[in-house]
Structures are given as structure tokens and as C-alpha cells.
Design a protein around this motif. Structure first.
Motif, short mmCIF file in Angstrom:
data_model
loop_
_atom_site.label_atom_id
_atom_site.label_comp_id
_atom_site.label_asym_id
_atom_site.label_seq_id
_atom_site.Cartn_x
_atom_site.Cartn_y
_atom_site.Cartn_z
N VAL A 3 14.13 -49.36 -64.67
CA VAL A 3 15.21 -50.32 -64.95
C VAL A 3 14.91 -51.18 -66.17
N LEU B 142 16.94 -51.53 -70.00
CA LEU B 142 17.70 -52.75 -70.32
C LEU B 142 17.09 -53.66 -71.38
N ILE C 104 24.00 -58.12 -63.93
CA ILE C 104 23.47 -56.78 -64.20
C ILE C 104 23.40 -55.99 -62.89
N ALA D 178 21.83 -52.41 -61.26
CA ALA D 178 20.93 -51.26 -61.38
C ALA D 178 21.16 -50.35 -60.19
N CYS E 150 20.22 -46.94 -58.66
CA CYS E 150 19.08 -46.05 -58.89
C CYS E 150 18.95 -45.00 -57.79
N VAL F 59 19.86 -59.52 -61.16
CA VAL F 59 20.12 -58.09 -61.06
C VAL F 59 20.52 -57.75 -59.63
N PHE G 197 20.34 -54.74 -57.39
CA PHE G 197 19.59 -53.48 -57.40
C PHE G 197 19.84 -52.73 -56.11
N ALA H 29 17.94 -44.10 -63.14
CA ALA H 29 18.43 -45.48 -63.07
C ALA H 29 19.65 -45.61 -63.96
N CYS I 284 22.19 -48.27 -65.24
CA CYS I 284 22.24 -49.72 -65.31
C CYS I 284 23.49 -50.18 -66.05
N TYR I 285 24.16 -51.18 -65.50
CA TYR I 285 25.41 -51.70 -66.06
C TYR I 285 25.23 -53.18 -66.42
#
Length: 345
Positions: free
Chosen positions: A154, A158, A172, A174, A176, A228, A230, A243, A245-246
Motif C-alpha cells: 500500500v 501511494l 484513502i 486500500a 487489497c 486509510v 483498509f 493492492a 488504492c483509491y
């Protein structure tokens, strides 16, 4: 120089991967291995693939510490602290693949892991072993907290955008996926073949203990608090972390700008491959290697960054990164023993 290395917990998946990598390291002699479950048995009796290649008998933890210059501990959380103290007092390198020294804030460690930090001074001395970000802090240090797979994948996806101010540091996500080796060697209902095969599920949603570690790395790099969400998922494959990630983009950020920032950030990082547009990060392409692949996208409708990273959870997410950290600690060339290609198919 020849380094005498030892592995505590050598019959777990990460420990067995350490055996594979260290046995091919040109400047390492594997001095001793230990296992509580298989003490007195050769490693090749546990992993037949090692027959004739590594038939070393599993001894005790004390033997590993006594015979080794560098000790790797591949143990569940809570078990590494006394070993780290013993190695510290003996002046030996100690690399912990567990979580005992990863979190800087001891109250967070005790909260998330339910274990007392019994040596606060030792925790303060430990360095976090993600070389792409903290290489200079790792060099020459003898107590290294080796990150795990999610907590490597992650941040690698990022950090360049965060550091360049191209994404917001809150909101954020994540999302995964992990191969089942990440769950360890011990059988559970979720990892039983009939339950796992042809399925996929999220686990520890909204409360996974790697969350504060991911946020800690991002906070250290960008200098501000980062939040985050997650969520990990279990894949019916042996190896790999994917992963996705946005993050919310800074207005006006373009894909070309992002691509350039990532390529510049990682241009000297041998183990990180920023893929050109049109190529995809795939766990299949990094198996058995210490590489991490990253692909970048922008969703123009929502103005979101979509950064995807892929790595082998047993290598860059565990044993390979631990060897990378050993190399830095002992002044060896960082890539030594880790330049194996991923298989083509």
C-alpha cells in the motif's frame, strides 16, 4: 565477508522462504535454524523440496542466537521481544518479520496486538525496514522491524503521489487481496481447501491491525496525519498481494503528471517497477521475486487516483525484504542474493 545467518521459526512459510533465499546468497552461510513444532527434524522432512539442498536439523532458538551474526525471527507477534533483547545485548543483527517492533506508538502496539511492550528503549531503537523510503535509517542498524506484505504494497502504491501533494491525505481506500500463504502455515477453517477454493472473501473489515502501520508509514513520509480505510481479502492462490488504492486527486492533476512523478520517484529503485500505460500489475508477474509492480490510472468522472501494486507476499512482503534489510545493515550491496527473475509463466 561471510555472514553467519540463523532463522528462528524456519518451518513457517516466511521462514522456509528465508531458507530458500539465504541459501542462494553468495555472502551468507546458513548457520542454524529452529522450530518449536519440528525440533530435532531436518528441514527437508518438513519441506521435501529442500531434500539434498538443505537438510539442516531444526535446533533451538538459543542455538540460532549463539551461532549467528544475523538472526531472522519469523514468529507470531509477541514472541520476538526477548529474542531481540538477547541479540541486542550480544551485538548481533536482529531482523523481526513479526510485528513486535513495527509501530512507533507503543500504546497503538499494545491496543492492536494485545501485547505489552516490555522493552520500551528497545522499541525506540528499532528502525522500520522499508528500504525504498527509509534506507539511510536502516544502514548499519542492528534491530530492524521488517514490514509485512500489505504494509509494503500500500505505501509503495501511494507515497509518490502523497509526497508530491497530488492526492488528499484523508479518505484513502486500500482494497487489497492476498494469497493464502499470508495466513500462515497453521490450518484454519477459512484456509481449508474446500472453503477457500473457488471463493474470495473480505476479513477483519474495519479493524485490521495493519491499518495503523500503513498510516504510520504514510504519515512519516508526508509529515501529516493520514487516514486509510483498509480492507483485505483472501484469494484462492498461494502467493501474491494485489493492492488497489483509491485517493482524491488535487484539482488539475493529470495522468501524465502522475506517471512522471512515480517514474522519477522510483527511478533508482531496482525492486520497484512503475509500469508504462497499457501494462498491468499482476501477482503472476512478480512471483518468487523481490519486485513490486505499480500501475496508475485516473477515474476522470470522480477525479480519483487508482494506483495498483503487486508483489509476492513471501518475498518483497516478507523474506526478500528481510534479506534486503540485512544487506543494508551489514554494508553489503543491497541487491545481493535478490536479483532472481520472476518466472515467465
Amino acid at each position: 565477508m561471510t555472514v553467519k545467518a540463523g532463522i528462528i521459526g524456519a518451518t513457517g512459510y516466511a521462514g522456509a522462504e528465508l531458507v530458500r533465499i539465504l541459501s542462494g546468497h553468495p555472502q551468507v552461510q546458513l548457520a542454524a535454524v529452529s522450530s518449536v513444532s519440528f525440533q530435532g527434524k531436518p528441514l527437508s522432512a518438513v519441506y521435501p523440496a529442500y531434500y539434498g539442498l538443505c537438510d539442516m536439523v531444526c535446533g533451538t532458538q538459543e542455538e540460532v542466537v549463539q551461532k549467528s551474526d544475523a538472526v531472522f525471527a519469523a514468529l507470531p507477534h509477541g514472541l520476538s521481544q526477548p529474542l531481540a533483547k538477547e541479540c541486542h545485548d550480544a551485538g548481533k543483527v536482529f531482523i523481526d518479520l513479526g510485528a513486535d517492533f513495527r509501530l512507533e506508538r507503543l500504546d497503538e502496539y499494545e491496543h492492536w496486538y494485545g501485547v505489552k511492550a516490555v522493552y520500551p528503549d528497545l522499541h525506540a531503537e528499532a528502525v522500520y525496514g522499508l528500504p525504498e523510503f527509509f534506507r539511510e535509517q536502516i544502514r548499519g542498524k542492528k534491530l530492524i522491524a521488517n514490514p509485512g506484505c500489505y504494509t509494503t504494497a500500500v505505501p509503495l502504491a501511494l507515497v509518490p503521489a502523497l509526497k508530491a501533494g497530488l492526492i488528499s491525505n484523508d479518505g484513502i481506500i486500500a482494497d487489497c487481496k492476498s494469497g493464502v500463504t499470508g495466513a500462515g502455515r497453521k490450518m484454519t477453517q477459512d484456509t481449508h481447501y474446500p472453503e477457500l477454493n473457488e471463493g474470495m472473501h473480505a476479513y477483519k473489515v474495519g479493524g485490521h491491525r495493519h491499518t495503523p502501520e500503513i498510516e504510520q508509514t504514510l504519515r512519516r513520509v508526508c509529515g501529516e496525519e493520514v487516514t486509510v480505510t483498509f480492507t483485505p481479502h483472501l484469494l484462492p492462490v498461494n502467493r501474491g498481494i494485489l493492492a488497489t488504492c483509491y485517493a482524491h486527486l488535487t484539482p488539475g492533476t493529470t495522468l501524465e503528471q502522475l506517471q512522471k512523478v512515480y517514474e522519477e520517484f522510483y527511478k533508482n529503485e531496482f525492486f520497484v517497477r512503475v509500469l508504462p500505460q497499457g501494462m498491468r500489475a499482476d501477482i503472476h508477474h512478480v512471483r518468487y521475486s523481490n519486485f513490486c509492480e505499480i500501475e496508475l490510472h485516473i477515474d476522470p468522472r470522480t477525479q480519483m487516483l487508482v494506483a495498483v501494486s503487486a508483489l509476492d507476499n513471501m518475498v518483497k512482503g516478507a523474506a526478500g525484504q528481510a534479506v534486503q534489510n540485512m544487506n543494508l545493515s551489514l554494508g553489503l550491496p543491497e541487491k545481493t542474493g535478490l536479483t532472481m527473475f520472476p518466472p515467465a509463466f
